[in-house]
Design an enzyme around this catalytic site. Structure first.
Site, PDB file in Angstrom:
ATOM      1  N   PRO A  14      12.224  41.660  47.345  1.00  0.00           N
ATOM      2  CA  PRO A  14      12.992  40.438  47.126  1.00  0.00           C
ATOM      3  C   PRO A  14      14.218  40.637  46.252  1.00  0.00           C
ATOM      4  O   PRO A  14      14.202  41.381  45.274  1.00  0.00           O
ATOM      5  CB  PRO A  14      11.986  39.501  46.445  1.00  0.00           C
ATOM      6  CG  PRO A  14      10.937  40.383  45.877  1.00  0.00           C
ATOM      7  CD  PRO A  14      10.879  41.571  46.784  1.00  0.00           C
ATOM      8  N   ASN A  15      15.267  39.958  46.676  1.00  0.00           N
ATOM      9  CA  ASN A  15      16.549  39.866  45.985  1.00  0.00           C
ATOM     10  C   ASN A  15      17.387  41.130  46.048  1.00  0.00           C
ATOM     11  O   ASN A  15      18.530  41.128  45.588  1.00  0.00           O
ATOM     12  CB  ASN A  15      16.360  39.418  44.523  1.00  0.00           C
ATOM     13  CG  ASN A  15      15.710  38.068  44.444  1.00  0.00           C
ATOM     14  OD1 ASN A  15      16.161  37.115  45.078  1.00  0.00           O
ATOM     15  ND2 ASN A  15      14.629  37.967  43.693  1.00  0.00           N
ATOM     16  N   ARG A  26      24.100  40.493  42.137  1.00  0.00           N
ATOM     17  CA  ARG A  26      23.039  40.024  41.245  1.00  0.00           C
ATOM     18  C   ARG A  26      22.990  40.855  39.967  1.00  0.00           C
ATOM     19  O   ARG A  26      22.767  42.064  40.015  1.00  0.00           O
ATOM     20  CB  ARG A  26      21.707  40.124  41.985  1.00  0.00           C
ATOM     21  CG  ARG A  26      20.519  39.793  41.128  1.00  0.00           C
ATOM     22  CD  ARG A  26      19.223  40.027  41.893  1.00  0.00           C
ATOM     23  NE  ARG A  26      18.115  39.784  41.016  1.00  0.00           N
ATOM     24  CZ  ARG A  26      17.097  40.603  40.860  1.00  0.00           C
ATOM     25  NH1 ARG A  26      17.031  41.714  41.556  1.00  0.00           N
ATOM     26  NH2 ARG A  26      16.135  40.307  40.033  1.00  0.00           N
ATOM     27  N   TYR A  65      21.733  45.951  37.374  1.00  0.00           N
ATOM     28  CA  TYR A  65      21.522  46.660  38.631  1.00  0.00           C
ATOM     29  C   TYR A  65      22.753  47.380  39.155  1.00  0.00           C
ATOM     30  O   TYR A  65      22.668  48.094  40.151  1.00  0.00           O
ATOM     31  CB  TYR A  65      21.003  45.683  39.696  1.00  0.00           C
ATOM     32  CG  TYR A  65      19.721  45.015  39.284  1.00  0.00           C
ATOM     33  CD1 TYR A  65      18.538  45.739  39.192  1.00  0.00           C
ATOM     34  CD2 TYR A  65      19.692  43.668  38.936  1.00  0.00           C
ATOM     35  CE1 TYR A  65      17.355  45.137  38.788  1.00  0.00           C
ATOM     36  CE2 TYR A  65      18.510  43.054  38.535  1.00  0.00           C
ATOM     37  CZ  TYR A  65      17.354  43.788  38.459  1.00  0.00           C
ATOM     38  OH  TYR A  65      16.185  43.195  38.056  1.00  0.00           O
ATOM     39  N   ASN A 122      11.037  50.100  46.808  1.00  0.00           N
ATOM     40  CA  ASN A 122      11.531  49.314  45.687  1.00  0.00           C
ATOM     41  C   ASN A 122      11.036  47.901  45.950  1.00  0.00           C
ATOM     42  O   ASN A 122      11.643  47.151  46.701  1.00  0.00           O
ATOM     43  CB  ASN A 122      13.053  49.359  45.583  1.00  0.00           C
ATOM     44  CG  ASN A 122      13.567  48.621  44.361  1.00  0.00           C
ATOM     45  OD1 ASN A 122      12.852  47.820  43.759  1.00  0.00           O
ATOM     46  ND2 ASN A 122      14.811  48.890  43.999  1.00  0.00           N
ATOM     47  N   ALA A 126      10.488  42.422  42.181  1.00  0.00           N
ATOM     48  CA  ALA A 126       9.558  41.689  41.318  1.00  0.00           C
ATOM     49  C   ALA A 126       8.104  41.816  41.770  1.00  0.00           C
ATOM     50  O   ALA A 126       7.188  41.689  40.948  1.00  0.00           O
ATOM     51  CB  ALA A 126       9.957  40.227  41.236  1.00  0.00           C
ATOM     52  N   ASP A 160      -3.012  47.304  47.231  1.00  0.00           N
ATOM     53  CA  ASP A 160      -4.073  47.571  48.205  1.00  0.00           C
ATOM     54  C   ASP A 160      -3.525  48.213  49.472  1.00  0.00           C
ATOM     55  O   ASP A 160      -4.167  49.097  50.053  1.00  0.00           O
ATOM     56  CB  ASP A 160      -4.822  46.282  48.544  1.00  0.00           C
ATOM     57  CG  ASP A 160      -5.750  45.825  47.433  1.00  0.00           C
ATOM     58  OD1 ASP A 160      -5.997  46.611  46.486  1.00  0.00           O
ATOM     59  OD2 ASP A 160      -6.227  44.672  47.506  1.00  0.00           O
ATOM     60  N   GLU A 202       7.549  55.066  44.345  1.00  0.00           N
ATOM     61  CA  GLU A 202       8.055  53.843  43.720  1.00  0.00           C
ATOM     62  C   GLU A 202       9.470  54.117  43.219  1.00  0.00           C
ATOM     63  O   GLU A 202       9.710  55.118  42.537  1.00  0.00           O
ATOM     64  CB  GLU A 202       7.143  53.462  42.562  1.00  0.00           C
ATOM     65  CG  GLU A 202       7.586  52.248  41.796  1.00  0.00           C
ATOM     66  CD  GLU A 202       6.679  51.950  40.605  1.00  0.00           C
ATOM     67  OE1 GLU A 202       6.658  50.786  40.184  1.00  0.00           O
ATOM     68  OE2 GLU A 202       6.007  52.875  40.095  1.00  0.00           O
ATOM     69  N   HIS A 241      13.035  52.366  41.357  1.00  0.00           N
ATOM     70  CA  HIS A 241      13.689  51.263  40.641  1.00  0.00           C
ATOM     71  C   HIS A 241      15.066  51.702  40.183  1.00  0.00           C
ATOM     72  O   HIS A 241      15.231  52.836  39.703  1.00  0.00           O
ATOM     73  CB  HIS A 241      12.884  50.845  39.405  1.00  0.00           C
ATOM     74  CG  HIS A 241      11.536  50.313  39.725  1.00  0.00           C
ATOM     75  ND1 HIS A 241      11.339  49.083  40.281  1.00  0.00           N
ATOM     76  CD2 HIS A 241      10.317  50.881  39.585  1.00  0.00           C
ATOM     77  CE1 HIS A 241      10.040  48.905  40.473  1.00  0.00           C
ATOM     78  NE2 HIS A 241       9.406  49.982  40.073  1.00  0.00           N
ATOM     79  N   ARG A 286      12.704  46.861  29.733  1.00  0.00           N
ATOM     80  CA  ARG A 286      13.073  45.470  29.962  1.00  0.00           C
ATOM     81  C   ARG A 286      11.982  44.528  29.447  1.00  0.00           C
ATOM     82  O   ARG A 286      11.179  44.896  28.610  1.00  0.00           O
ATOM     83  CB  ARG A 286      13.379  45.287  31.443  1.00  0.00           C
ATOM     84  CG  ARG A 286      14.581  46.181  31.840  1.00  0.00           C
ATOM     85  CD  ARG A 286      15.025  46.005  33.242  1.00  0.00           C
ATOM     86  NE  ARG A 286      15.365  44.614  33.501  1.00  0.00           N
ATOM     87  CZ  ARG A 286      15.403  44.089  34.716  1.00  0.00           C
ATOM     88  NH1 ARG A 286      15.119  44.817  35.768  1.00  0.00           N
ATOM     89  NH2 ARG A 286      15.721  42.821  34.886  1.00  0.00           N
ATOM     90  N   ARG A 324       7.574  43.191  32.852  1.00  0.00           N
ATOM     91  CA  ARG A 324       7.974  44.230  33.809  1.00  0.00           C
ATOM     92  C   ARG A 324       7.338  45.591  33.502  1.00  0.00           C
ATOM     93  O   ARG A 324       7.507  46.539  34.256  1.00  0.00           O
ATOM     94  CB  ARG A 324       9.496  44.376  33.831  1.00  0.00           C
ATOM     95  CG  ARG A 324      10.209  43.158  34.352  1.00  0.00           C
ATOM     96  CD  ARG A 324      11.698  43.411  34.506  1.00  0.00           C
ATOM     97  NE  ARG A 324      12.428  42.178  34.685  1.00  0.00           N
ATOM     98  CZ  ARG A 324      12.628  41.564  35.838  1.00  0.00           C
ATOM     99  NH1 ARG A 324      12.132  42.066  36.950  1.00  0.00           N
ATOM    100  NH2 ARG A 324      13.327  40.443  35.888  1.00  0.00           N
TER     101      ARG A 324
END
Length: 147
Positions: free
Chosen positions: A12-13, A20, A25, A77, A80, A90, A101, A103, A110, A114
């Site tokens: 999301p986002n 943003r 970011y 990524n 949130a 899962d 993962e 980011h 942060r 988070r």
């Protein structure tokens, strides 16, 4: 698909990258990251399948698809959802395809909420805090066999 394909899944986002919170970011867009990754993947003998959704269930479906299609790995990524989604945890645990993962920022520096990463509980590797280069570093880890 083949074992040279790496899924790059964005939550999301992330469609708003570049607009943003650029102080967190950066100003690089997701399309620009995709272009950089496609070039780097080609040089490494890989291909990427880059996707973005704002919907948790779609990310779960794509993780399942990555395994069904024989993908080499997934760069994820989850935005949130990293900090909230037991469903994604899962799904990662349910597949054999390794998940990295990713980011842009370093979540540990942060807000306290988070600091918990459900994704990290099952990911083969976490790359964070390198801005757009986090994706490249993750892809190179896959190509090198680190993941």
């Amino acid at each position: 698909m083949s074992d040279t394909t790496v899924y790059v899944l964005n939550g999301p986002n992330l469609n708003l990258l570049g607009l943003r919170e650029p102080e967190i970011y950066g100003s690089t867009t997701l399309d620009e990251i995709a272009g950089m990754l496609e070039d780097r993947a080609r040089a490494l003998g890989l291909t990427i399948d880059m996707r973005q959704t704002n919907h948790e269930g779609m990310l779960v479906d794509w993780l399942h698809e990555a395994q069904a299609e024989g993908a080499r790995a997934v760069l994820l990524n989850a935005g949130a959802y990293t900090h909230t989604s037991i469903a994604l945890l899962d799904a990662i645990k349910a597949i054999r395809t390794p998940v990295v993962e990713v980011h842009l920022s370093d979540p540990k520096t942060r807000e306290p909420f988070r600091h918990l990463s459900y994704i990290g509980m099952a990911a083969a590797l976490t790359v964070e805090g390198h801005g757009p280069d986090s994706y490249r570093i993750a892809l190179e880890a896959v190509a090198s066999g680190e993941v």
